[in-house]
Enzyme design. Structure first.
Site, PDB file in Angstrom:
ATOM      1  N   ARG A  52       0.848  -1.201   0.000  1.00  0.00           N
ATOM      2  CA  ARG A  52       0.000   0.000   0.000  1.00  0.00           C
ATOM      3  C   ARG A  52       0.871   1.234   0.000  1.00  0.00           C
ATOM      4  O   ARG A  52       1.562   1.505   0.983  1.00  0.00           O
ATOM      5  CB  ARG A  52      -0.875   0.007   1.250  1.00  0.00           C
ATOM      6  CG  ARG A  52      -1.847  -1.147   1.307  1.00  0.00           C
ATOM      7  CD  ARG A  52      -2.393  -1.294   2.714  1.00  0.00           C
ATOM      8  NE  ARG A  52      -3.349  -2.387   2.784  1.00  0.00           N
ATOM      9  CZ  ARG A  52      -3.827  -2.877   3.916  1.00  0.00           C
ATOM     10  NH1 ARG A  52      -3.442  -2.368   5.073  1.00  0.00           N
ATOM     11  NH2 ARG A  52      -4.689  -3.874   3.882  1.00  0.00           N
ATOM     12  N   ASP A  54       1.590   5.199   0.355  1.00  0.00           N
ATOM     13  CA  ASP A  54       0.993   6.261   1.169  1.00  0.00           C
ATOM     14  C   ASP A  54       0.556   7.440   0.307  1.00  0.00           C
ATOM     15  O   ASP A  54       0.921   7.545  -0.865  1.00  0.00           O
ATOM     16  CB  ASP A  54       2.011   6.755   2.208  1.00  0.00           C
ATOM     17  CG  ASP A  54       2.232   5.739   3.322  1.00  0.00           C
ATOM     18  OD1 ASP A  54       1.247   5.120   3.764  1.00  0.00           O
ATOM     19  OD2 ASP A  54       3.398   5.575   3.747  1.00  0.00           O
ATOM     20  N   ARG A 200      11.381   6.082   3.496  1.00  0.00           N
ATOM     21  CA  ARG A 200      11.400   7.518   3.803  1.00  0.00           C
ATOM     22  C   ARG A 200      12.218   7.807   5.065  1.00  0.00           C
ATOM     23  O   ARG A 200      12.881   8.844   5.154  1.00  0.00           O
ATOM     24  CB  ARG A 200       9.974   8.045   3.928  1.00  0.00           C
ATOM     25  CG  ARG A 200       9.270   8.082   2.556  1.00  0.00           C
ATOM     26  CD  ARG A 200       7.762   8.190   2.677  1.00  0.00           C
ATOM     27  NE  ARG A 200       7.386   9.406   3.381  1.00  0.00           N
ATOM     28  CZ  ARG A 200       6.147   9.666   3.806  1.00  0.00           C
ATOM     29  NH1 ARG A 200       5.171   8.793   3.589  1.00  0.00           N
ATOM     30  NH2 ARG A 200       5.889  10.788   4.439  1.00  0.00           N
TER      31      ARG A 200
END
Lengths: 248, 248
Positions: A52, A54, A200
């Site tokens: 998934r 973001d 990230r």
């Protein structure tokens, strides 16, 4: 729940979307595609992605699958979906897959890229497609950190806060840093899986090494400490691209 | 109407805007910048551009000016404007200009580029930044048309319908077509001025030559006929960039 397993490859600009996962009030990639499938096949199908993404994260090659009893040919489904979805989502490929194909569990590796615009001034045309880092960066120190990530590690220090229910070990097959031109850096990560926000958090921490806020030794310490309070600030979503998912 | 003439260079992504010119209900570049100037200087100033870009058209280098009695230093004004404007507008330069500087009337030439994505599939990341032309194109025939445009011409055949109140002659200093990579074409036009929609009408017509709907001779005929009903379909706005304005 019928007959066929359909496998698709999607490209999307995540700027306008609240991520992959279906939400009641907000536009998501899953929501848009499931609605288009329902209009074409006449029945609801649950779409399962390799992972998934973001809000604000992009995909050059996202793989997903769904099960359907519809007899529609893959090529016709592809055309129909591209006619029904907005121009920031492109269905690149549709095909029938083996009955037990699973976009997430069958994946052997995923590759993410993270793009940095490294110049004093921002650029209005890449604001949604790269992270603008105006500072001088120590490229060699950043590259050394990326080299350290290769192999099998416990990535607890780089996982999202609050996520503790999965095994934090991952095999990092590639972790590279390239200068694509004078003002652009590209991080490449290929692994057998990624923890939530892992890319990230790694990029944000490596950039702090580039800014000399952390040393290479600090980075080693952060990686080995398995403590997510030590890592640097999470990099923003708009520089992140899912670029490949590999299967057997 | 006071003391100083301030000259600015702007870069903007025109995707979200209803063009340059102030509108009551819709966001425009002029509207956003005038409001930011008013908040900084405390007074309204009318902003005049080298030319009014249409909705969806971008600028890498738009020049504009305004008059103000404010004593604020150019560097402080630049910082303030960039703090107050959205990230799809960048104020690149602010300086004091001679009292009689006029962004439009003082300009000696303007340069526009038009970008084409030429491949079978669209690309979600350039949908707002290039015109997707999926067909095979006759590059040599298109280049021959571009060569024909150099020099002084009456561009009536390529002006917007309904605009008849200005002299349709323009001096075209450069009209080039480049292949920037395998899938991207770039048109470059430098002239002492442009009629409304002139670049988009020329590009749309040259692309029809590339698709062999028009021959090179048809193109010569269209240019010389001074009849705007003959030209091809206007190219869409998202491929168009104002890239330079030159002054004495």
């Amino acid at each position: 729940m019928g007959g066929k397993t359909v496998q698709m490859v999607l490209e999307y600009d995540g700027s306008r979307y609240f991520g992959w996962q279906l939400q009641k009030e907000e536009p998501t990639i899953q929501g848009i595609i499931e609605e288009a499938i329902r209009r074409i096949t006449g029945a609801h199908s649950s779409l399962i992605a390799s992972g998934r993404t973001d809000a604000g994260v992009h995909a050059l090659h996202q793989v997903c699958h769904f099960k359907t009893s519809s007899e529609i040919a893959p090529e016709a489904l592809k055309r129909g979906l591209n006619a029904l979805t907005p121009s920031d989502i492109l269905v690149k490929d549709v095909r029938h897959a083996p009955q037990d194909f699973h976009a997430r569990y069958s994946a052997k590796s995923k590759t993410y890229e993270y793009r940095i615009l490294n110049q004093p001034d921002p650029d209005v045309f890449v604001r949604a497609y790269a992270w603008h880092v105006p500072h001088d960066l120590d490229f060699a120190a950043m590259k050394a950190c990326m080299d350290l990530l290769q192999g099998r590690h416990d990535f607890t220090s780089f996982r999202a806060s609050g996520s503790t229910n999965v095994n934090p070990e991952r095999e990092m097959m590639r972790s590279e840093l390239h200068r694509s031109d004078e003002h652009h850096l590209i991080f490449v990560f290929e692994a057998d899986g990624f923890l939530r926000h892992m890319v990230r958090n790694i990029v944000g921490t490596v950039i702090e090494v580039g800014q000399r806020r952390f040393s290479r030794d600090d980075f080693v310490h952060i990686l080995h400490a398995r403590d997510r309070r030590l890592a640097g600030t999470k990099a923003p979503p708009q520089g992140l691209y899912l670029t490949m998912v590999k299967y057997e």
